[in-house]
Design an enzyme around this catalytic site. Structure first.
Site, PDB file in Angstrom:
ATOM      1  N   TYR A 113       6.546  -9.994   7.093  1.00 15.03           N
ATOM      2  CA  TYR A 113       6.412  -8.549   7.287  1.00 15.03           C
ATOM      3  C   TYR A 113       6.934  -8.165   8.664  1.00 15.03           C
ATOM      4  O   TYR A 113       6.883  -8.958   9.605  1.00 15.03           O
ATOM      5  CB  TYR A 113       4.939  -8.134   7.230  1.00 15.03           C
ATOM      6  CG  TYR A 113       4.341  -8.091   5.852  1.00 15.03           C
ATOM      7  CD1 TYR A 113       4.395  -6.937   5.085  1.00 15.03           C
ATOM      8  CD2 TYR A 113       3.703  -9.211   5.314  1.00 15.03           C
ATOM      9  CE1 TYR A 113       3.837  -6.891   3.817  1.00 15.03           C
ATOM     10  CE2 TYR A 113       3.137  -9.172   4.046  1.00 15.03           C
ATOM     11  CZ  TYR A 113       3.207  -8.000   3.307  1.00 15.03           C
ATOM     12  OH  TYR A 113       2.657  -7.952   2.056  1.00 15.03           O
ATOM     13  N   ASP A 158       0.816  -1.222   0.000  1.00 19.84           N
ATOM     14  CA  ASP A 158       0.000   0.000   0.000  1.00 19.84           C
ATOM     15  C   ASP A 158       0.844   1.265   0.000  1.00 19.84           C
ATOM     16  O   ASP A 158       2.056   1.222   0.247  1.00 19.84           O
ATOM     17  CB  ASP A 158      -0.882   0.017   1.259  1.00 19.84           C
ATOM     18  CG  ASP A 158      -2.064  -0.921   1.124  1.00 19.84           C
ATOM     19  OD1 ASP A 158      -2.409  -1.280  -0.012  1.00 19.84           O
ATOM     20  OD2 ASP A 158      -2.637  -1.276   2.170  1.00 19.84           O
TER      21      ASP A 158
END
Lengths: 253, 253
Positions: B110, B52
């Site tokens: 992540y 994003d």
């Protein structure tokens, strides 16, 4: 009248150095503007020493006198709200009126960071000097001890300086290696040169590092460091390393 | 025709995310432009998954097919010379034509970073979320194990998504603490939440972290994590944590 002392950090990338100068964006001016916005006073911010354009500070020490009655524990938050995001005040304390952050400094520590792998690290790109080819870290390590102690550092001082006495004492001159997390194979990713002393001449750390890089490249032997020191001649040393790799690490009082 | 696979890193601060979209500056477009400048080809760059706006990548994996005869070992340097400074290619290799960086990905990791001290760190200001007040790290730690294994993660997926199957497997959900170098007193400076799994739903890591932050703030008990997971309802979870703290750490194949 109160004298306030702060520890501040700044990302020097966008600034023409610490010290106020006409038509330039400086850390000192941003600090003085923030104090003006907060108190309406035009103070003069003193620091432990100026830093050059592009040089960073993890823990610079500054002080100024103020008539403001704002409690000391509220100052950092109040200043940070009036400072750009690349300058942050971390600690504040009230000190005797006689305290001056430059004159009272006993020891300063700088860290110069070299990224010694083929490609730059995007997250540190403004905070380390990228040297894409191999450096002989053992040769660099051997060159450091001769810098310790009291010496005339004329060879490691830029010629445009007004300081007549070039004698300084280094307490620490060491190398710290960081390995690459990504490759994992123990490849050296980052070379940090950490020096501390009772004071530093203009560009002194950057000229020492510029010379160390030449030693690491095999362009000079490690023994050159001692020879250059004794020569007391700027022309004998290596180039001034780029500003972006240099960080004022801490100041002791 | 050759299929080339690259590991790239990027600072997502200036971009509207990875995936190309009209009138927006994206990582994918910058990569395709760099390839065009280098080879004259209009390639389509595939990635292990989009990130994003504002999200970073330490080791994103991309691939594209090319007719160029440039040797694989020259590609990174050639691309980096044509990419902005906040996108860097680190490794390149030729892979079978059948390889697709998203379809072949086995495991993604992540890292979400929270700075949990009073003032921000200027050098990491774009790479970590600043939470100026205390977080209960033991409460956060207790909330993590229930996420491990195969679950329907509907509660941790943004409602605007087109993925129907919300079952994913997490292999790792852990917290790493870093203490403050400056204060030295062992104060926790940074909380890193590291998660790895066979795939992630849209905003999944950020919603998990937004929920963990509420647990750390004492707004929810640690046991809420299990309850939210079982509820399969986005409304039960906490808010989506800010993008800037998230980094795609690595992708395994």
């Amino acid at each position: 009248m109160r004298n306030l002392r702060f520890t501040i950090s700044y990302d020097g990338t966008a600034y023409s150095g610490f010290q106020i100068q006409p038509k330039a964006d400086t850390i000192q001016q941003r600090l003085e503007e923030a104090v003006y916005l907060l108190t309406g006073e035009q103070v003069k911010v003193a620091s432990s020493g100026r830093t050059d354009a592009g040089v960073h500070a993890k823990a610079q020490v500054i002080n100024f006198t103020t008539n403001s009655k704002i409690p000391v524990e509220r100052w950092c938050l109040a200043l940070n709200a009036r400072l750009p995001k690349d300058i942050v005040a971390h600690t504040a304390e009230e000190v005797p009126l006689s305290f001056h952050s430059r004159k009272a400094a006993k020891r300063k520590t700088y860290c110069y960071t070299i990224r010694a792998v083929r490609f730059p690290d995007v997250f540190h790109r403004n905070y380390e000097y990228h040297h894409p080819t191999h450096l002989n870290v053992e040769a660099i390590r051997e060159a450091l001890p001769c810098l310790l102690g009291e010496h005339d550092f004329t060879s490691f001082c830029t010629v445009r300086t007004d300081k007549e006495v070039k004698v300084r004492t280094l307490y620490e001159a060491r190398m710290v290696l960081e390995t690459d997390e990504l490759t994992g194979g123990g490849q050296i990713e980052r070379i940090r040169i950490i020096v501390s002393g009772n004071g530093f001449l203009y560009n002194m750390v950057r000229i020492i590092v510029g010379t160390l890089i030449q030693i690491g490249e095999g362009k000079r032997p490690s023994s050159d460091m001692q020879r250059i020191l004794e020569a007391r001649n700027r022309a004998e040393a290596g180039p001034t390393a780029e500003a972006m790799g240099l960080m004022l690490w801490k100041v002791d009082y």
